[in-house]
Enzyme design. Structure first.
Site, mmCIF file in Angstrom:
data_model
loop_
_atom_site.group_PDB
_atom_site.id
_atom_site.type_symbol
_atom_site.label_atom_id
_atom_site.label_comp_id
_atom_site.label_asym_id
_atom_site.label_seq_id
_atom_site.Cartn_x
_atom_site.Cartn_y
_atom_site.Cartn_z
ATOM 1 C CE LYS A 25 -4.324 1.189 2.228
ATOM 2 N NZ LYS A 25 -5.461 0.582 2.914
ATOM 3 C CD GLU A 66 -19.383 -3.723 7.596
ATOM 4 O OE1 GLU A 66 -19.421 -4.760 6.897
ATOM 5 O OE2 GLU A 66 -18.549 -2.804 7.408
ATOM 6 N NE ARG A 112 -22.131 -5.397 2.824
ATOM 7 C CZ ARG A 112 -21.151 -5.305 1.943
ATOM 8 N NH1 ARG A 112 -19.986 -5.818 2.213
ATOM 9 N NH2 ARG A 112 -21.327 -4.698 0.801
HETATM 10 C C1 LIG Z 1 -18.985 -2.694 3.927
HETATM 11 C C2 LIG Z 1 -17.802 -1.783 4.146
HETATM 12 N N1 LIG Z 1 -17.266 -1.685 5.380
HETATM 13 C C3 LIG Z 1 -16.221 -0.862 5.603
HETATM 14 C C4 LIG Z 1 -15.680 -0.132 4.589
HETATM 15 C C5 LIG Z 1 -14.559 0.859 4.857
HETATM 16 N N2 LIG Z 1 -13.310 0.498 4.165
HETATM 17 C C6 LIG Z 1 -12.926 1.075 3.014
HETATM 18 S S1 LIG Z 1 -11.497 0.476 2.423
HETATM 19 C C7 LIG Z 1 -11.342 -0.566 3.716
HETATM 20 C C8 LIG Z 1 -10.159 -1.486 3.782
HETATM 21 C C9 LIG Z 1 -10.120 -2.299 2.565
HETATM 22 O O1 LIG Z 1 -9.008 -3.129 2.597
HETATM 23 P P1 LIG Z 1 -8.559 -3.824 1.261
HETATM 24 O O2 LIG Z 1 -9.741 -4.394 0.573
HETATM 25 O O3 LIG Z 1 -7.474 -4.759 1.612
HETATM 26 O O4 LIG Z 1 -8.020 -2.648 0.367
HETATM 27 P P2 LIG Z 1 -6.733 -1.718 0.636
HETATM 28 O O5 LIG Z 1 -7.259 -0.429 1.204
HETATM 29 O O6 LIG Z 1 -5.820 -2.425 1.573
HETATM 30 O O7 LIG Z 1 -6.128 -1.490 -0.700
HETATM 31 C C10 LIG Z 1 -12.404 -0.427 4.606
HETATM 32 C C11 LIG Z 1 -12.561 -1.168 5.869
HETATM 33 C C12 LIG Z 1 -16.282 -0.258 3.318
HETATM 34 N N3 LIG Z 1 -15.837 0.449 2.272
HETATM 35 N N4 LIG Z 1 -17.325 -1.091 3.128
#
Ligand SMILES: Cc1ncc(C[n+]2csc(CCOP(=O)(O)OP(=O)(O)O)c2C)c(N)n1
Length: 714
Positions: free
Chosen positions: A359, A445, A473
Site C-alpha cells: 500500500k 458488519e 449490511r
Molecule cells: C462494507 C464496508 N465496510 C467498511 C468499509 C470501509 N473500508 C474502506 S477500504 C477498507 C479497507 C479495505 O481493505 P482492502 O480491501 O485490503 O483494500 P486496501 O485499502 O488495503 O487497498 C475499509 C474497511 C467499506 N468500504 N465497506
C-alpha cells in the site's frame, strides 16, 4: 524505447455516458515524439527528469513540480496501451504513479490503495479490453489509476468535488466502470453475475474482479466464491494482498496486525520457500507454449495442492477455484504474462490470482506513514505533510470515543466492536485504553452485530460502532439476532446524514427509518457533542433492550461538555424545548437541530419568534412534548437529516392516530429528498437537500403566508 503499431481511434470515445475527447492528431504526433526521444517535453523544452530510469528501475522525485509524463500523455484510453512493450508499460506505471501523487496532493482523496495497484491496473488494461471485458474494483477506492487510463485524466482535479468525478467507480460516469462500489466485498458476486450473464447471452468477454485482502474478510466474498466454484464459471479473481485488512488507522500506533485467520493463511503461503520456488516454476511454464506445458503445469498444480495446507488443498481450491500465486503485484512483466495465459485458457473456470503489493508503493511518505496515507487531505508532495485544517472543536467521533472511555473506566462490562474501522469510529482511542476490550472483526458488519449479540447475551455491554451506511449490511442481524431477542447491544451510528466527498455510497440516510421500525429498539440522536456524551451514558444504562444513537461526520459545535466528559443518563423518550416562540414550532431530530436554531435566529431578524425543540428520541417518541407543541402552535415542522420514513413519519403517524391531525394544524416534514445526493462539499449537499437554515426559514415563512419573503431566502 520500443513503441510501435498503429494508433487506433478508440470507439470508447463514443461512450454514451460521458463524452471525452478522443486523441487528436497532435496527440498522436506527440506520442511518437515522446516515445521515441524521451527527452522532449510537452512545451517542446527540455523534459524535467523527475521520473527517470535507473539501473534498478524507475525513480520518481516528488518535488511538487508537475512531472513530465510523455507516455501517459499519449494514453487517453486503454486501447492506446495495447502495443506497448514491457519497458513501456513499466514507464507508464512510473508516470501514472507520479501523476497520481501530483494530482491527489492538490485534491486530497484515497491515495495509498491507488498507488498500490498502479502496475496491476496497467497490466489489466494492457491485456484485457474494457468495456467489453469487465473489470470490477472492490470498494473502488483504488480506482484512480483506472480512471486516469479510461478517459478521465483531465477531470482528476475535480475528484470528490461537487459536480466532479466520483471517488469510486460509477456506472453513470464511464462505460469502463463495470460496477459501482464504495462498500466492500461485492466484486466477486457482481463479477460472477456478469460472467453468468455473458454465458447465457453467448458472449465471449472476460470478467475480472479485483478484491483486497481486507475486502476478502467479509462473508459476502465467500458466498460468492462458493457459488463461483459450484457454477464453475470462467472468471478471474485478483486477490490484492497488501497485509492491510482493516484501515491502517485501526490503532493509534499505526496499522494493526491483519485480523483474521485468512490473513495468516495468506502469509504462510507467501513465507513458504517451496511456494516461491513453485511460483518461479509457474512463471517459466506460463511463458512456454505447447502441449508439454500443460503436463508440467498439472504437476505443479498437484504439488501446490499438496503443500499449501494440511488438508491437502487451499481454501480457495476447496471452493473450486483454481489458485495461482503468490505473484509480485509490482512486476508488470509477471502480471502481463499471467493474465495473458489465463486469458488464453479456453475454459479455466474461476481462477484466483493472488498478488502481493504494498500500500502506498513508490511514494516514500506513504510507505512510511503509520496510516499509510490511506485517505488524505491536500499535502506537500515532497514530504507528504498534509494541510489539515485547524479546528476549534474535535470531531463527533472523538467525543463519542472520549465519552465511551469515561464510561468504560467505571464499568468493566463495556466492550467495543468495530468492523475494520478503528480510526473511522474512534474506537482506536478505546483500543489504546482497553486493548483487551476492543474487537476489530474485519470488514464483517453482519458478524460484528451477531458477535455483539453474543457478548450481550452473556451479560457484557457491547458498543457496536459502525457507520450508518455500513450497518445496512448487518440489518437482518440487527433485527433477528438483536432486536427480536431484546439483547442490549448499543449501536453507535457514525456518519449519519450527508457525508460530503465520499458521496451516496457512504451517506447515512436510512438508519432512522430502519432502526425505528424495530419494536424493541431505543432510537436516539444528539443535537450536539455534549448531548452525544449524555446518550453514550444513557445507552450504557439501557440494559434490557437494544439502543442506538446516530451522529454526523464533522466537528462539534463547541457545546459545553459535561464535567470530566462523562455524560448523565437522559430520561428515556423525553425531548426538550430550546427556544420559545409562537405560531410555529420546529421539532428537530439530531445534529440538524443546529440548522433549526440558526433558522430561528434568521427569523428573529424579521421579528418572527418561533419555538425550537430538540426531540432527542425518535423511539419512544416524546408524545407529551408533541402534544404540547401542537396545542400551543398552528404549525409544526419536523426536521431531520435522514430519508423519508424516519422521525417525521413517526411523528405524523402519532398525530394521525391520536386525532391531532383532525383540526387545523399545519404539519410539514423536512427530510432528505427521495434521491441519492452526489459527493461534494457538505454545504453544497445540504443546500441540494433543501435542509439548510435558509430552507427551514423559507418553509416557516411560506406556511405563515409570506411566500415572497420566503423566496428572499432562496
Ligand atoms: C462494507 C464496508 N465496510 C467498511 C468499509 C470501509 N473500508 C474502506 S477500504 C477498507 C479497507 C479495505 O481493505 P482492502 O480491501 O485490503 O483494500 P486496501 O485499502 O488495503 O487497498 C475499509 C474497511 C467499506 N468500504 N465497506
Amino acid at each position: 524505447m520500443a513503441v510501435s503499431g498503429s494508433f487506433i481511434v478508440p470507439k470508447q470515445s463514443l461512450c454514451p455516458r460521458i463524452k471525452y475527447p478522443g486523441p487528436s492528431y497532435s496527440t498522436r504526433k506527440l506520442f511518437y515524439l515522446r516515445a521515441s526521444h524521451g527527452s522532449s517535453s510537452s512545451d517542446g523544452g527540455v523534459e524535467n527528469k523527475l521520473i527517470r530510469k535507473e539501473k534498478d528501475g524507475w525513480k520518481i522525485d516528488y518535488s511538487g513540480e508537475k512531472p513530465a509524463t510523455p507516455l501517459l500523455d499519449s494514453i487517453n484510453y486503454p486501447v492506446h496501451m495495447k502495443n506497448l512493450s514491457t519497458q513501456d508499460l513499466e514507464q507508464l506505471a512510473a508516470e501514472l504513479r507520479a501523476d497520481i501523487v501530483h494530482t491527489v496532493s492538490k485534491t486530497g482523496g484515497h491515495l495509498s490503495s491507488s498507488l498500490g495497484v498502479v502496475e496491476l491496473t496497467v497490466a489489466l488494461h494492457h491485456v484485457f479490453n474494457t468495456p467489453e471485458d469487465k473489470i470490477i474494483w472492490d470498494v473502488g477506492h483504488q480506482a484512480y489509476p483506472h480512471k486516469i487510463l479510461t478517459g478521465r485524466r483531465s477531470l482528476m482535479h475535480t475528484i470528490r468535488k461537487t459536480s466532479g468525478l466520483a471517488g469510486f467507480p460509477k456506472r453513470e460516469e464511464s462505460i469502463h466502470d463495470a460496477f459501482g462500489a464504495g462498500h466492500s466485498s461485492t466484486s466477486i458476486s457482481a463479477g460472477l453475475g456478469m460472467a453468468v450473464a455473458r454465458d447465457l447471452l453467448e458472449k465471449k468477454n472476460h470478467v475480472i474482479s479485483v478484491i483486497g485482502d481486507g475486502a476478502m474478510t467479509a462473508g459476502m466474498a465467500y458466498e460468492a466464491m462458493n457459488n463461483a466454484g459450484f457454477l464453475d464459471t470462467n472468471m478471474i479473481i485478483v486477490l490484492n494482498d497488501n497485509k492491510q485488512v482493516s484501515l491502517p488507522t485501526a490503532t493509534l500506533d499505526g496499522p494493526a496486525n491483519p485480523v483474521g485467520a485468512l490473513s495468516s493463511a495468506l502469509t504462510k503461503i507467501q513465507a513458504s520457500t517451496e511456494f516461491r520456488k513453485l511460483r518461479e516454476a509457474a512463471k517459466t511454464i506460463t511463458k512456454q507454449i505447447g502441449g508439454q506445458a500443460h503436463e508440467v503445469a498439472a504437476k505443479v498444480d498437484e504439488y501446490a495442492r499438496g503443500m499449501i495446507s494440511a488438508s491437502g488443498s487451499t481454501l480457495f481450491e476447496e471452493l473450486g477455484i483454481y489458485y495461482i500465486g503468490p505473484v509480485d503485484g509490482h512486476n508488470v512483466e509477471d502480471l502481463v504474462t499471467i493474465f495473458e495465459r489465463v486469458k488464453a485458457a479456453p475454459a479455466p473456470g474461476p481462477v484466483m490470482i493472488h498478488i502481493v503489493t504494498e500500500k502506498g508503493k513508490g511514494y516514500p511518505p506513504a510507505e512510511a506513514a503509520p496510516d499509510k496515507m490511506h485517505g488524505v487531505v491536500k499535502f506537500e508532495p515532497r514530504t507528504g505533510k498534509q494541510f489539515k485544517p485547524k479546528a476549534a472543536t474535535l470531531s463527533y467521533t472523538q467525543y463519542f470515543a472520549e465519552a465511551l472511555i469515561k464510561e468504560a473506566e467505571v464499568d468493566e462490562r463495556i466492550v467495543g466492536i468495530h468492523a475494520a474501522m478503528g480510526g473511522g469510529t474512534g474506537l482506536n482511542y478505546f483500543q489504546k485504553r482497553f486493548p483487551e476490550r476492543c474487537f476489530d472483526v474485519g470488514i464483517a458488519e453482519q458478524h460484528a452485530v451477531t458477535f455483539a449479540a453474543g457478548l450481550a447475551a452473556e451479560g457484557l455491554k457491547p458498543f457496536c460502532a459502525i457507520y450508518s451506511s455500513f450497518l445496512q449490511r448487518g440489518y437482518d442481524q440487527v433485527a433477528h439476532d438483536v432486536d427480536l431477542q431484546k439483547l442490549p447491544v448499543r449501536f453507535a451510528l457514525d456518519r449519519a446524514g450527508l457525508v460530503g466527498a465520499d458521496g451516496p455510497t457512504h451517506c447515512g440516510a436510512f438508519d432512522v427509518t430502519y432502526m425505528a421500525c424495530l419494536p424493541n429498539m431505543i432510537v436516539m440522536a444528539p443535537s450536539d457533542e455534549a448531548e452525544l456524551m449524555h446518550m453514550v451514558a444513557t445507552a450504557v444504562a439501557i440494559d434490557d433492550r437494544p439502543s442506538c444513537f446516530r451522529f454526523p461526520r464533522g466537528n462539534g459545535i463547541g457545546a459545553v461538555l459535561p464535567p470530566n466528559n462523562k455524560g448523565t443518563v437522559l430520561e428515556i423518550g423525553k425531548g426538550r424545548i430550546l427556544t420559545e416562540g409562537s405560531r410555529v414550532a420546529i421539532l428537530g431530530y439530531g445534529a440538524i437541530v443546529q440548522q433549526c436554531i440558526e433558522a430561528a435566529n434568521l427569523l428573529k431578524t424579521r421579528d418572527i419568534a418561533i419555538t425550537v425543540a430538540d426531540a432527542r428520541f425518535c423511539k419512544p417518541l416524546d408524545t407529551d412534548l408533541i402534544r404540547q407543541l401542537v396545542n400551543e402552535h398552528e404549525i409544526l415542522i419536523t426536521v431531520e437529516e435522514g430519508a423519508i420514513g424516519g422521525f417525521g413519519s413517526h411523528v405524523s403517524h402519532f398525530l394521525s392516530l391520536s386525532g391531532l391531525l383532525d383540526g387545523s394544524l399545519k404539519l410539514r416534514s423536512m427530510v432528505l429528498p427521495d434521491r441519492y445526493i452526489d459527493h461534494g462539499a457538505p454545504q453544497d449537499q445540504i443546500e441540494e437537500a433543501g435542509l439548510s437554515s435558509k430552507h427551514i426559514s423559507a418553509t416557516v415563512l411560506s406556511l405563515l403566508g409570506k411566500p415572497k419573503e420566503a423566496l428572499s431566502f432562496m
